[in-house]
Design an enzyme around this catalytic site. Structure first.
Site, PDB file in Angstrom:
ATOM      1  N   CYS A   9       0.842  -1.383   0.276  1.00 49.48           N
ATOM      2  CA  CYS A   9      -0.289  -0.453  -0.529  1.00 49.48           C
ATOM      3  C   CYS A   9       0.643   1.396   0.561  1.00 49.48           C
ATOM      4  CB  CYS A   9      -0.853   0.078   0.927  1.00 49.48           C
ATOM      5  SG  CYS A   9      -0.664  -0.040   2.995  1.00 49.48           S
ATOM      6  N   CYS A  48      -2.038  -1.796   9.016  1.00 54.45           N
ATOM      7  CA  CYS A  48      -1.176  -0.640   8.918  1.00 54.45           C
ATOM      8  C   CYS A  48      -0.429  -0.674  10.451  1.00 54.45           C
ATOM      9  CB  CYS A  48      -2.417   0.744   9.324  1.00 54.45           C
ATOM     10  SG  CYS A  48      -3.362  -0.178   8.146  1.00 54.45           S
TER      11      CYS A  48
END
Lengths: 123, 399
Positions: free
Chosen positions: A33, A102
């Site tokens: 990402c 994340c």
């Protein structure tokens, strides 16, 4: 979707920036990402006396980076290495399941910084 | 706090006129449109009127419009229905890399079923090259599915040219017009369209209703089996309130389309100009002119998309992003990657999509907050604007 703690750290991130004479710098990134974190540490006698971060990423990435620096300051290197993405996320009251990846950035950042510190061979 | 909605490509509010038209069908006119008694017949005529209204928006004949539960079902029915019905003739399907997931995942499912699918690339503005379609068609090709306008970047495809090529080669042509219906002129005959999908909630109608246009003579099998509804194309008791709502929304969209498109274009262009003037190092994604009236997709180098939309949301402004972190998947928008954007630049994209109730004041409000938000995120970013520029020389555009 985020806890109040996450929103607080996202809106008022702690310890943003660089340490000019850092003793360790760790870079961590999520290749898929593109989230990226830079962690700088000031270390005295094996103890972290200052920590600063820069993060390109979502609110979860920014908040975990910010929380991480708070947790690190005052810790020994050995203590810092026990930090996991779950422990940082937990300290923020948790993250949505889809956002747990994340928080890996923070744990990876610590390991990268410690590796850099050891490479520099501070005595 | 004043709330500003700039996410009309995601969904739109139901117009008051549409809601008014729908209400009787929840109450006194609740009958099943398939029943022959008075209750049923009181619902039948309005369903047929809605069909005529939807047909008019598409330049179609009412008998070729069938109601579904929405854009996704329309896409599934058009693609799988044509694929299975024409299996004896061939098993090759052509689509593009930037279709909506309703199309892409239907095609991927068909690949597991033994079909072959070509996913055509797009240029840096998001355009499919009609010559690529012509080159890719073989005697095994049964269907071409290319969207009319893209939901993320707004690029409008040359559907008429693609449709003509498909027609000449005897291949059915489907277009997903979910974003364009009511915003762009549609003429299924002049555009050589055999199948087309629309959705109610994108044009100020209700959610849970859509329609699929199927040209007479198109071989198709139904994908939901049941009673004899919708010309045996789509079984299931008619969603009369939804259908009436879609019809009313289509009627209003047909009447007001041009004025509406002008309004949306003005607001979009105003925001685009001000962003380019007031924020450095940004990139507008999508075709500069061949673009949906109200759609503006912008990459803000080094400022991540989810952080941008969350920061705007805290100021009452609703937008969306092509960032992976907002989609539940790990990867950034397949559309932006197909344009040739570097994944990190794709992560910084925000989509503003205007609607009929937006005003210039809304643009002013965005510009009051956004430059500050971008500056704040860039200041804490591990990426620098300069780094990104060097890394993405040519700014991530594929050669």
């Amino acid at each position: 979707m985020y806890t109040p703690q996450v929103m607080d750290h996202f809106q008022n991130p702690r310890n943003v920036g660089d340490i000019p004479d850092a003793d360790a710098v760790g870079l961590a990134g999520n290749p898929v990402c593109g989230d990226t974190m830079k962690l700088s540490l000031k270390i005295v006698d094996d103890r972290i006396v200052d920590a600063k971060f820069r993060t390109f990423g979502c609110a979860a990435a920014i908040a975990t980076s910010s929380k991480l620096t708070e947790m690190l300051i005052g810790q020994t290197i050995a203590e810092a290495l026990t930090i996991t993405n779950e422990s940082v996320a937990g300290a923020l009251g948790g993250l949505p399941q889809a956002k747990m990846h994340c928080s890996v950035l923070a744990a990876d950042g610590v390991r990268a910084a410690v590796a850099d510190y050891r490479k520099r061979d501070h005595r | 706090m004043r709330r500003i909605y700039l996410d009309h490509n995601a969904t739109t509010p139901v117009r008051p006129e549409v809601l008014e038209a729908m209400l009787p069908f929840f109450r006194e006119r609740f009958g099943n449109a398939s029943s022959i008694h008075a209750f049923g017949q009181a619902a039948r005529a309005p369903v047929e009127e809605a069909r005529a209204q939807a047909a008019r928006l598409l330049g179609a004949r009412p008998g070729e419009v069938f109601f579904t539960s929405g854009g996704t079902e329309s896409d599934n029915l058009a693609i799988k229905g044509v694929a299975y019905a024409n299996r004896g003739r061939g098993s090759h399907i052509i689509t593009s890399q930037i279709e909506h997931h309703a199309v892409l995942n239907s095609c991927q499912f068909l690949e597991q079923e033994g079909f072959t699918v070509t996913y055509l690339p797009v240029d840096s503005d998001g355009l499919v090259d009609p010559d690529d379609v012509a080159r890719t068609i073989t005697d095994r090709t049964i269907l071409v599915s290319i969207m009319h306008a893209n939901n993320e970047i707004g690029t409008i495809q040359p559907v008429e040219e693609i449709g003509r090529i498909a027609r000449e080669r005897g291949v059915f042509f489907h277009t997903d017009a979910v974003q364009s219906a009511g915003k762009l002129p549609i003429e299924v005959d002049a555009m050589y369209i055999d199948l087309l999908s629309i959705s109610g909630h994108k044009l100020y109608g209700p959610k849970g209703v859509g329609a699929v246009y199927i040209r007479k003579g198109t071989q198709i099998v139904q994908t939901a089996h049941g009673g004899h509804h919708e010309g045996d194309v789509r079984a299931g008791t008619e969603n009369t309130p939804g259908i009436v709502g879609l019809g009313k929304a289509a009627e209003l969209a047909f009447i007001e389309r041009e004025a509406e498109a002008q309004h949306l274009t003005q607001l979009r262009d105003l925001l685009q100009r001000r962003l380019l003037d007031e924020i450095d190092d940004i990139r507008v994604n999508g075709h500069p002119t061949r673009r949906l009236p109200g759609t503006l997709n912008v990459s803000f180098t080094a400022a991540e998309g989810e952080s941008l939309i969350l920061s705007l949301d805290l100021k009452g402004i609703a937008v969306s992003s092509g960032s992976a972190c907002t989609s539940g998947s790990l990867e950034p928008s397949h559309v932006l990657l197909a344009l040739g954007l570097d994944p990190q630049l794709a992560q910084t994209s925000v989509r503003f999509s205007f609607g009929r109730d937006n005003t210039r004041e809304d643009v002013e409000d965005v510009m009051e907050h956004l430059p500050e938000i971008v500056a704040r995120l860039r200041a804490m970013s591990a990426l620098t604007v300069k780094q990104e520029k060097i890394r993405g020389s040519g700014f991530g555009v594929r050669g």
